[in-house]
Motif scaffolding. Structure first.
Motif, mmCIF file in Angstrom:
data_model
loop_
_atom_site.group_PDB
_atom_site.id
_atom_site.type_symbol
_atom_site.label_atom_id
_atom_site.label_comp_id
_atom_site.label_asym_id
_atom_site.label_seq_id
_atom_site.Cartn_x
_atom_site.Cartn_y
_atom_site.Cartn_z
ATOM 1 N N ILE A 14 0.840 -1.186 0.000
ATOM 2 C CA ILE A 14 0.000 0.000 0.000
ATOM 3 C C ILE A 14 0.880 1.242 0.000
ATOM 4 N N THR A 15 0.395 2.315 -0.587
ATOM 5 C CA THR A 15 1.082 3.599 -0.570
ATOM 6 C C THR A 15 0.491 4.462 0.533
ATOM 7 N N LEU A 16 1.367 4.958 1.400
ATOM 8 C CA LEU A 16 0.938 5.887 2.438
ATOM 9 C C LEU A 16 1.636 7.221 2.228
ATOM 10 N N ILE A 17 0.928 8.301 2.499
ATOM 11 C CA ILE A 17 1.483 9.646 2.371
ATOM 12 C C ILE A 17 1.735 10.205 3.767
ATOM 13 N N GLY A 29 -6.074 4.907 -1.685
ATOM 14 C CA GLY A 29 -7.220 4.004 -1.738
ATOM 15 C C GLY A 29 -6.950 2.600 -2.233
ATOM 16 N N HIS A 30 -5.997 2.429 -3.157
ATOM 17 C CA HIS A 30 -5.802 1.126 -3.788
ATOM 18 C C HIS A 30 -4.614 0.407 -3.178
ATOM 19 N N TRP A 31 -4.684 -0.916 -3.035
ATOM 20 C CA TRP A 31 -3.574 -1.702 -2.527
ATOM 21 C C TRP A 31 -3.542 -3.036 -3.245
ATOM 22 N N LEU A 32 -2.396 -3.721 -3.154
ATOM 23 C CA LEU A 32 -2.197 -5.023 -3.781
ATOM 24 C C LEU A 32 -1.942 -6.074 -2.707
ATOM 25 N N ARG A 33 -2.441 -7.274 -2.932
ATOM 26 C CA ARG A 33 -2.262 -8.365 -1.985
ATOM 27 C C ARG A 33 -1.248 -9.367 -2.538
ATOM 28 N N PHE A 34 -0.280 -9.774 -1.682
ATOM 29 C CA PHE A 34 0.708 -10.783 -2.038
ATOM 30 C C PHE A 34 0.579 -11.971 -1.084
ATOM 31 N N ARG A 48 10.639 7.253 -12.315
ATOM 32 C CA ARG A 48 9.595 6.634 -13.141
ATOM 33 C C ARG A 48 8.395 6.154 -12.339
ATOM 34 N N ASP A 49 8.342 6.471 -11.056
ATOM 35 C CA ASP A 49 7.228 6.036 -10.199
ATOM 36 C C ASP A 49 7.068 4.519 -10.236
ATOM 37 N N LEU A 50 8.191 3.813 -10.085
ATOM 38 C CA LEU A 50 8.171 2.360 -10.075
ATOM 39 C C LEU A 50 8.755 1.853 -8.761
ATOM 40 N N VAL A 51 8.137 0.808 -8.218
ATOM 41 C CA VAL A 51 8.634 0.165 -7.008
ATOM 42 C C VAL A 51 8.925 -1.293 -7.336
ATOM 43 N N TYR A 52 10.088 -1.790 -6.898
ATOM 44 C CA TYR A 52 10.480 -3.173 -7.165
ATOM 45 C C TYR A 52 10.470 -3.965 -5.864
ATOM 46 N N ASN A 68 -0.135 6.296 -10.336
ATOM 47 C CA ASN A 68 -1.482 6.607 -9.859
ATOM 48 C C ASN A 68 -1.720 5.775 -8.610
ATOM 49 N N PRO A 69 -1.590 6.347 -7.407
ATOM 50 C CA PRO A 69 -1.687 5.551 -6.180
ATOM 51 C C PRO A 69 -3.052 4.921 -5.962
ATOM 52 N N ASN A 70 -4.050 5.368 -6.711
ATOM 53 C CA ASN A 70 -5.381 4.795 -6.587
ATOM 54 C C ASN A 70 -5.672 3.743 -7.659
ATOM 55 N N ALA A 71 -4.658 3.437 -8.479
ATOM 56 C CA ALA A 71 -4.814 2.395 -9.497
ATOM 57 C C ALA A 71 -3.453 1.749 -9.746
ATOM 58 N N LEU A 72 -2.943 1.016 -8.750
ATOM 59 C CA LEU A 72 -1.644 0.381 -8.856
ATOM 60 C C LEU A 72 -1.683 -0.770 -9.859
#
Length: 346
Positions: A14-17, A29-34, A48-52, A68-72
């Motif tokens: 998740i992205t937090l500000i 608002g948007h997050w990914l599940r692993f 480039r707004d990329l996270v590895y 776009n933190p609301n559409a990862l």
């Protein structure tokens, strides 16, 4: 006012500000599940707004577009021979401007370094071809557990996990002709059980630390000298140190059977090896680390942020009780690696 983006490393990405002006942490608002937490702290390509994110016990590395933190969006980058990747690095700092070298460097469990070039669009790494694989001769097939890459991408300093008594810190060169050269392809003996390696911005010093003891090695690359030092008792490195010119910030923990919380953040002089001052974490959970800041979370005090500085000889808290925040979901299990902390682009 400082606005920072925090990218978590647990099963919930998740992205937090972090907004220091209003002393608040808010989740996008948007997050990914692993399925599993990341193997190590995420690496951020800020340009480039990329996270590895390296998955645990799986092939390849995940590229997450956070523009776009609301559409990862997530793309998996695989290696050519199903090698498990153990570490990743860019040739420029997370908060530094992009240099001429744009490859992503990854170390594997079998002594290789994989480089992922940019796609023709200049935005993402290639997915339609295999990454270049370099067999690090001096690693001799042993796991490469951490990497530090020079700013021009011509040198990678690989930390090798080995039991054969050979030097653990080895050098791999990459063309073209580098701006500065080291004599041959040097390798250095380090402390026992080395785990993390950091390179100073001027490429003069390399710092190696361990997550199993309180010792550290500082290499002066101009003299080809490696010297071992010892920190305070029970101060084991919790993550990769952060280098600022002639000072490195050493984040320590005191491992016990039930507790992996951090104990302090110390400033280490890279020329003398001396500890110049420290901030007491008092058992807080390490939450996120960046090139300029660190955040830890305490059950009673909430989130606190420290700022690293080039000229200061200690670490000064600059934000206390940053809340109300969304720390519960993001911190999670203390066994997670810390998240990445960078300047926010939004």
């Amino acid at each position: 006012m400082t606005r920072l983006a925090l990218y978590t490393a647990g099963t919930k990405f998740i992205t937090l500000i972090v907004d220091t002006a209003v002393r608040q942490i808010d989740a996008c608002g948007h997050w990914l599940r692993f399925d599993k937490p990341a193997h190590v702290m995420p690496v951020v390509d800020l340009a480039r707004d990329l996270v590895y994110r390296i998955p645990r016990a799986q092939n390849g590395i995940d590229e997450i577009d956070v523009s776009n933190p609301n559409a990862l969006t997530r793309t998996h980058l695989a290696t050519s021979d199903n090698a498990n990747l153990l570490c990743a690095a860019l040739s420029y700092g997370q908060n530094a401007p992009q240099q001429s070298e744009s490859r992503l460097f990854c170390g594997s469990h079998d002594g290789q370094i994989f480089t992922f070039p940019l796609a023709p669009n200049g935005k993402t790494r290639k997915t339609d071809s295999e990454p270049a694989a370099y067999n690090v001769t001096d690693a001799q097939g042993n796991p490469i557990v951490d990497l530090a890459v020079s700013d021009d991408g011509t040198y990678a300093f690989a930390l090798v996990q080995r039991q054969d008594g050979r030097p653990a810190l080895v050098t791999q060169t990459f063309g073209p002709t580098p701006r500065s050269t080291y004599s041959g392809r040097p390798a250095w003996d380090t402390i026992e059980n080395p785990r993390w390696v950091s390179l100073s911005p001027d490429r003069r010093h390399i710092l190696v630390t361990s997550d199993k003891n309180n010792k550290y090695t500082i290499v002066d690359t101009t003299k080809n000298e490696a010297r071992a030092y010892e920190g305070p008792a029970m101060s084991w490195a919790a993550c990769r140190p952060v280098c600022h010119n002639k000072t490195a910030y050493y984040i320590s923990c005191s491992y016990t059977f039930f507790d992996t919380s951090i104990r302090s953040v110390a400033a280490v002089d890279l020329q003398s090896g001396a500890w110049k001052g420290s901030a007491d974490a008092r058992g807080a959970t390490l939450w996120a680390v960046g090139d300029r800041y660190l955040i830890w979370v305490d059950q009673d005090r909430g989130a606190e942020m420290l700022e690293f500085g080039d000229t200061r000889t200690d670490v000064v808290p600059v934000l206390n009780n940053c809340g109300p925040g969304k720390t519960d979901d993001a911190v999670g299990d203390r066994s997670f690696p810390p998240g990445a902390l960078v300047d926010a682009a939004y």
